[in-house]
Design a protein around this motif. Structure first.
Motif, short mmCIF file in Angstrom:
data_model
loop_
_atom_site.label_atom_id
_atom_site.label_comp_id
_atom_site.label_asym_id
_atom_site.label_seq_id
_atom_site.Cartn_x
_atom_site.Cartn_y
_atom_site.Cartn_z
N GLY A 1 0.81 -1.22 0.00
CA GLY A 1 0.00 0.00 0.00
C GLY A 1 0.84 1.27 0.00
N GLU A 2 0.18 2.35 0.46
CA GLU A 2 0.85 3.66 0.42
C GLU A 2 0.47 4.45 1.66
OE1 GLU A 2 1.23 6.25 -3.32
OE2 GLU A 2 -0.40 7.20 -2.19
N VAL A 3 1.49 5.09 2.23
CA VAL A 3 1.29 6.00 3.36
C VAL A 3 1.62 7.40 2.88
CG1 VAL A 3 2.03 6.67 5.66
CG2 VAL A 3 1.75 4.26 5.12
N ARG A 4 0.65 8.33 3.02
CA ARG A 4 0.84 9.70 2.54
C ARG A 4 1.06 10.62 3.73
NH1 ARG A 4 -3.01 7.09 0.12
NH2 ARG A 4 -4.62 7.94 1.52
N VAL A 5 2.15 11.36 3.68
CA VAL A 5 2.50 12.33 4.73
C VAL A 5 2.48 13.71 4.10
CG1 VAL A 5 4.17 13.04 6.45
CG2 VAL A 5 3.90 10.60 5.89
N THR A 6 1.64 14.62 4.68
CA THR A 6 1.52 15.98 4.14
C THR A 6 1.83 17.00 5.23
OG1 THR A 6 -0.84 16.10 4.68
CG2 THR A 6 -0.25 15.26 2.49
N LEU A 7 2.41 18.13 4.81
CA LEU A 7 2.66 19.27 5.70
C LEU A 7 2.07 20.50 5.02
CD1 LEU A 7 3.93 20.73 8.13
CD2 LEU A 7 6.08 20.84 6.84
N ALA A 8 1.10 21.12 5.67
CA ALA A 8 0.43 22.26 5.06
C ALA A 8 0.28 23.38 6.07
CB ALA A 8 -0.94 21.85 4.54
N ASN A 9 0.18 24.60 5.54
CA ASN A 9 -0.09 25.75 6.40
C ASN A 9 -1.56 25.74 6.80
OD1 ASN A 9 2.48 27.06 6.40
ND2 ASN A 9 2.11 27.61 4.25
N ALA A 10 -1.83 26.27 7.98
CA ALA A 10 -3.19 26.39 8.50
C ALA A 10 -3.36 27.81 9.06
CB ALA A 10 -3.46 25.36 9.60
N PRO A 11 -4.62 28.28 9.24
CA PRO A 11 -4.83 29.64 9.75
C PRO A 11 -4.17 29.88 11.10
CG PRO A 11 -6.87 28.77 8.85
CD PRO A 11 -5.90 27.64 8.85
N VAL A 12 -4.00 28.83 11.89
CA VAL A 12 -3.42 29.02 13.22
C VAL A 12 -2.06 28.37 13.36
CG1 VAL A 12 -5.65 29.26 14.35
CG2 VAL A 12 -4.66 26.99 14.06
N GLY A 13 -1.52 27.80 12.30
CA GLY A 13 -0.21 27.16 12.41
C GLY A 13 0.03 26.21 11.26
N PHE A 14 0.30 24.92 11.60
CA PHE A 14 0.58 23.89 10.61
C PHE A 14 -0.27 22.67 10.88
CE2 PHE A 14 4.49 26.34 11.18
CZ PHE A 14 4.74 26.74 9.89
N VAL A 15 -0.55 21.91 9.79
CA VAL A 15 -1.25 20.64 9.89
C VAL A 15 -0.40 19.58 9.19
CG1 VAL A 15 -3.30 19.32 9.27
CG2 VAL A 15 -3.54 21.69 9.98
N ILE A 16 -0.08 18.53 9.96
CA ILE A 16 0.65 17.40 9.41
C ILE A 16 -0.34 16.25 9.32
CG2 ILE A 16 2.57 15.80 9.69
CD1 ILE A 16 3.96 17.93 11.40
N GLY A 17 -0.56 15.70 8.11
CA GLY A 17 -1.48 14.61 7.92
C GLY A 17 -0.77 13.32 7.56
N ILE A 18 -1.15 12.20 8.19
CA ILE A 18 -0.61 10.87 7.90
C ILE A 18 -1.79 9.99 7.54
CG2 ILE A 18 0.57 8.85 8.80
CD1 ILE A 18 1.19 12.19 10.43
N SER A 19 -1.88 9.56 6.29
CA SER A 19 -3.01 8.78 5.80
C SER A 19 -2.55 7.40 5.34
CB SER A 19 -3.70 9.49 4.63
OG SER A 19 -4.12 10.80 5.02
N ASP A 20 -3.37 6.38 5.61
CA ASP A 20 -3.11 5.04 5.11
C ASP A 20 -4.34 4.53 4.38
OD1 ASP A 20 -4.91 3.43 6.88
OD2 ASP A 20 -3.63 4.24 8.47
N ASP A 21 -4.22 3.38 3.76
CA ASP A 21 -5.34 2.78 3.04
C ASP A 21 -5.68 1.42 3.61
OD1 ASP A 21 -3.06 1.52 2.33
OD2 ASP A 21 -3.20 1.92 0.18
N GLY A 22 -5.64 1.37 4.98
CA GLY A 22 -5.76 0.08 5.65
C GLY A 22 -7.16 -0.23 6.15
N ILE A 23 -7.19 -0.83 7.35
CA ILE A 23 -8.43 -1.41 7.88
C ILE A 23 -9.42 -0.35 8.37
CG2 ILE A 23 -7.28 -3.55 8.49
CD1 ILE A 23 -7.11 -2.57 11.36
N GLY A 24 -8.94 0.82 8.68
CA GLY A 24 -9.83 1.87 9.18
C GLY A 24 -10.26 1.64 10.62
N MET A 25 -11.14 2.51 11.11
CA MET A 25 -11.57 2.46 12.52
C MET A 25 -13.07 2.72 12.60
SD MET A 25 -8.46 4.75 14.14
CE MET A 25 -8.99 4.51 15.82
#
Length: 529
Positions: free
Chosen positions: A435-459
């Motif tokens: 599979g694939e793990v996606r790591v993103t770093l983006a600006n946000a109105p109050v700071g930064f948002v780091i996102g870590i996404s997978d395509d696995g079993i979910g919750m």
């Protein structure tokens, strides 16, 4: 009309009647006294005229007897009679003056005084004629007798008798008229007093009836309203349309009833709200109790897991130490290998203890961080490169996407690295093979948002709610990775919150999971050139 005005009007009317009655009684008494005084004065005048008439004829008889048969007492009787006549005449004059004072007209009294003057004049001339006859008797008895006869016949019996009889008759008429007027006055006064008394009684009865009627009906309605309110009938309305004090009281009573009803409704609403709040609070307490029970279960499981985690490395270290102790001679290689395994095991145990200690200190508000300038793009890139070694076994691709203009963040680089490694490691472990793990770093109105996404079993939703509870592991996680302790996500969330940020989850069963880490820019960010 106000009831007080009605009461004042009734009181004023009764007071007017009472004052009028007093004035009438006073005027009646004055009239009666005046009329009685006139009647009494008339009787006295009549009596005085009779006395003058009687004394005059008695005097004329004494004077005639003295001329005919001689004076037996030397003129004493004559002088006494003359004095009595003059005294009566003076009394008549004085009483006539009193009549003038009583009767403001006074015309009849003036005529009486004139008539009285004629009587006195006639009496004086008769006395002078008697004296003349007495002088004639000294010279001639015959002449004296003729003169006396003529005096008695002409002057006394005709002229004087006419005057005195006229005066007596006039006084007699005056007395009769005064008595008749007094009787008429008394009759009129009796009728007037009776009429006034009846009128006063009727007015009093009418006033009492009006006042009683004006009080009885409002009081009955007010009493019914008070009894209805006491019985709890808050919808009862006192229907009293008058504009007096009772009407104002009824309207005030109705307003009070409305306010009581409104307050009762407010109390009922508050009671219902309180019951709802108590119910909600009870449910919250039940949920909190369940949470505490789960926390206690987690604690028990954690203690078992920690015991297991620490028992294994301790057993390894003890076994390696025993092997090293059994080694003979100068066999350095086995000793070195044993010590190396002991070192790795001790490091693993130390990291586990550090994580537990950090979470405990964070819960106590005493998390220890070393703040410094952290180049977030460089940190994210480096962590992704380090995590590639973890993804080799599952052939997972790690894809990083960093927004241009991402800046510098003040924080603890070591703890941030640990946070990212935990999230990426979870994404690798619970994602799909190849599979694939996606790591993103983006600006946000109050700071930064780091996102870590997978395509696995979910919750599931429940697993998302409890994901950050210490020692909690979802069913899918426990099946795919049996060696976990459930400390990874709690440690990651504690690190994010210690930096003033937080972690949120976006996931659906079977469709993968995204962990979003918010790092606020406090203090102000410094942009990397």
């Amino acid at each position: 009309m106000q009831f007080s005005a009605k009461l004042a009007a009734a009181f004023g009317l009764l007071l007017t009647v009472a004052v009028a009655s007093l004035v009438l009684a006073y005027w009646t008494a004055r009239q009666a006294d005046q009329q009685l005084a006139r009647s009494e004065l008339g009787h006295r005048l009549y009596s005085a005229h009779l006395s003058v008439k009687s004394d005059a004829y008695h005097l004329f008889k004494e004077l005639s007897d003295a001329l005919l048969i001689g004076d037996r007492d030397g003129g004493k009787t004559e002088r006494r009679l003359e004095d009595s006549i003059r005294a009566n005449l003076n009394d008549i004059r004085r009483m006539t003056a009193e009549e003038v004072a009583l009767d403001h007209n006074g015309r009849d009294e003036l005529e009486k005084l004139g008539h009285l003057a004629l009587i006195e004049s006639k009496l004086q001339r008769i006395l002078q004629q008697y004296a003349s006859v007495a002088r004639q008797r000294q010279t001639s008895d015959t002449v004296a007798a003729d003169s006396l006869r003529q005096l008695l016949d002409d002057t006394v019996d005709q002229s004087f008798a006419g005057l005195i009889d006229s005066a007596v008759i006039q006084e007699q008429k005056e007395v009769a008229r005064a008595d008749a007027e007094a009787e008429a006055l008394l009759r009129n006064l009796s009728r007037t007093s009776l009429t006034a008394a009846i009128l006063a009684a009727l007015l009093a009865v009418a006033s009492v009836y009006v006042l009683q009627r004006g009080v009885r009906v409002p009081l009955r309605k007010l009493t019914i309203g008070a009894e209805a309110l006491a019985s709890g009938h808050l919808d009862h309305v006192i229907n009293l349309r008058s504009y007096d004090e009772f009407g104002h009281l009824a309207r005030a009573f109705n307003r009070m009833t409305e306010e009581v009803a409104a307050r009762q409704r407010a109390i009922d609403s508050s009671r219902q709200s309180l019951e709802v709040a108590v119910s909600e609070r009870t449910q919250e307490l039940q949920r909190a109790n369940l949470a505490l029970q789960r926390a206690d279960d987690d604690r028990r499981r954690f203690l078992a897991d920690v015991s297991h985690e620490l028992r294994t490395p301790l057993t390894i270290m003890r076994g390696e130490a025993e092997i090293a102790l059994r080694a003979r001679g100068q066999e350095v290689g086995p000793l070195r290998e044993a010590l190396k395994r002991i070192e790795e095991t001790a490091k693993h145990s130390g990291r586990l203890v550090d994580d537990l200690l950090f979470v405990a200190r964070h819960d106590a508000g005493e998390a220890r961080l070393r703040f410094e300038r952290v180049d977030l793009p460089a940190l994210v890139t480096k962590v992704c490169e380090e995590a590639e070694a973890l993804a080799i076994k599952s052939r997972t691709r790690i894809v990083a996407r960093i927004d241009a203009g991402a800046g510098v963040f003040r924080g603890d680089a070591t703890k941030l690295r640990q946070l990212l490694l935990v999230l990426i490691d979870n994404a690798i472990r619970y994602g799909r093979q190849d599979g694939e793990v996606r790591v993103t770093l983006a600006n946000a109105p109050v700071g930064f948002v780091i996102g870590i996404s997978d395509d696995g079993i979910g919750m599931t939703q429940d697993e998302q709610t409890r994901a950050f509870d210490r020692y909690f592991r979802g069913a899918g996680a426990a099946e795919r990775y049996i060696d976990g302790t459930g400390l990874g996500l709690p440690v990651a969330k504690a690190i994010a919150q210690a930096h003033g940020g937080d972690i949120s989850i976006v996931s659906r069963p079977g469709e993968g999971t995204t962990m979003n880490v918010l790092l606020p820019s406090r203090p102000k960010l410094e942009i990397v050139a």
